[in-house]
Scaffold this motif. Structure first.
Motif, PDB file in Angstrom:
ATOM      1  N   GLU A 168     -10.354  -4.799   5.932  1.00 42.81           N
ATOM      2  CA  GLU A 168     -10.109  -5.084   4.521  1.00 42.81           C
ATOM      3  C   GLU A 168     -10.631  -3.967   3.611  1.00 42.81           C
ATOM      4  O   GLU A 168     -10.153  -3.816   2.483  1.00 42.81           O
ATOM      5  CB  GLU A 168     -10.760  -6.416   4.124  1.00 42.81           C
ATOM      6  N   PHE A 169     -11.607  -3.195   4.085  1.00 39.86           N
ATOM      7  CA  PHE A 169     -12.156  -2.130   3.248  1.00 39.86           C
ATOM      8  C   PHE A 169     -11.094  -1.103   2.870  1.00 39.86           C
ATOM      9  O   PHE A 169     -11.225  -0.401   1.860  1.00 39.86           O
ATOM     10  CB  PHE A 169     -13.326  -1.435   3.962  1.00 39.86           C
TER      11      PHE A 169
ATOM     12  N   ARG B 187     -12.355  -5.668  11.231  1.00 39.50           N
ATOM     13  CA  ARG B 187     -12.450  -5.841   9.779  1.00 39.50           C
ATOM     14  C   ARG B 187     -11.899  -4.587   9.105  1.00 39.50           C
ATOM     15  O   ARG B 187     -12.567  -3.562   9.035  1.00 39.50           O
ATOM     16  CB  ARG B 187     -13.899  -6.086   9.361  1.00 39.50           C
TER      17      ARG B 187
ATOM     18  N   LYS C  74       0.830  -1.208   0.000  1.00 32.31           N
ATOM     19  CA  LYS C  74       0.000   0.000   0.000  1.00 32.31           C
ATOM     20  C   LYS C  74       0.864   1.258   0.000  1.00 32.31           C
ATOM     21  O   LYS C  74       2.033   1.232   0.362  1.00 32.31           O
ATOM     22  CB  LYS C  74      -0.916   0.001   1.224  1.00 32.31           C
TER      23      LYS C  74
ATOM     24  N   ASP D  74      -8.240  -1.742   1.736  1.00 30.63           N
ATOM     25  CA  ASP D  74      -7.520  -2.197   0.542  1.00 30.63           C
ATOM     26  C   ASP D  74      -7.935  -1.391  -0.682  1.00 30.63           C
ATOM     27  O   ASP D  74      -7.102  -1.050  -1.532  1.00 30.63           O
ATOM     28  CB  ASP D  74      -7.787  -3.686   0.280  1.00 30.63           C
TER      29      ASP D  74
ATOM     30  N   ARG E 158      -3.384   0.938   4.777  1.00 30.03           N
ATOM     31  CA  ARG E 158      -3.270  -0.071   5.822  1.00 30.03           C
ATOM     32  C   ARG E 158      -3.322   0.638   7.170  1.00 30.03           C
ATOM     33  O   ARG E 158      -2.895   1.791   7.298  1.00 30.03           O
ATOM     34  CB  ARG E 158      -1.945  -0.824   5.664  1.00 30.03           C
TER      35      ARG E 158
END
Length: 231
Positions: A101-102, A99, A69, A104, A109
């Motif tokens: 992952e959104f 959570r 990232k 990404d 990060r």
């Protein structure tokens, strides 16, 4: 039986009028937050030295903490040597993020960095059931250089990577971190709010010492740690 004072009871029209006035202020605050975010996107940045932190797999360059990232949010978790239980505020705050992952989709990060030795930090992460990636700055000046020195408070820093060069773009601490939380915004919606003594509340509203409603680190470990997964 009513133990605490209650808001006054009014007819629907009066309630709608008061709500409409409050919502006008809420919308204005939202627009101001949008303007602040726009200014944040226009901030200059500072080039950082080539720090080396420690992760679960050993030494890692700050540039590599980004993985693939370009943007990195760092929460600096308070750490006090020799303590079995670390800051309950930090422990509770970071327990919210299960959570991520959104991020990404936004080339970003979000990680924890602490002054604790990496082995102790990872053991604590496991004990309290934390789901975020942890890194240690115990053997690096990184934390001290960005407002989170040994024995110091918590902080949030944001970085932008350009190749192997890392830049610092934003920093906050104290109540500045509340905007990253979902707990306080939810609690602030309640008629009685946070119920802490410092808050401006009507006469008779329930109020207790500041932090008294916060979960302890032990309670968080009970709720989210390994033992919580055992039937």
């Amino acid at each position: 039986m009513t133990v605490h004072a209650l808001p006054p009871v009014v007819d629907s029209a009066t309630w709608e009028k008061r709500l409409e006035a409050l919502r006008a202020r809420e919308k204005a605050a939202t627009r101001e937050l949008d303007a602040i975010a726009a200014e944040r996107r226009r901030l200059p940045m500072v080039e950082m030295p080539a720090y080396t932190l420690e992760g679960a797999d050993g030494p890692v360059r700050l540039a590599d903490v980004f993985e693939d990232k370009r943007q990195l949010i760092v929460y600096h978790h308070m750490w006090f040597a020799g303590q079995d239980w670390q800051c309950s505020g930090c422990t509770g705050f970071t327990a919210q993020f299960t959570r991520l992952e959104f991020l990404d989709a936004y080339d970003a990060r979000f990680v924890i960095v602490t002054q604790g030795p990496i082995a102790e930090a990872l053991a604590y992460k496991e004990r309290v059931g934390n789901r975020m990636p942890w890194y240690s700055t115990a053997n690096s000046p990184f934390g001290a250089d960005v407002g989170a020195p040994p024995g110091g408070g918590f902080a949030v820093n944001v970085f932008l990577r350009d190749g192997d060069t890392v830049h610092r773009t934003w920093h906050t601490d104290g109540r500045g971190t509340e905007q990253l939380s979902h707990t306080f915004p939810l609690i602030d919606l309640l008629p009685y709010g946070r119920q802490e003594e410092w808050q401006d509340s009507p006469e008779g509203w329930p109020q207790s010492p500041t932090y008294s409603g916060w979960a302890t680190s032990q309670a968080i470990a009970t709720a989210y740690g390994p033992q919580a997964e055992t039937p």
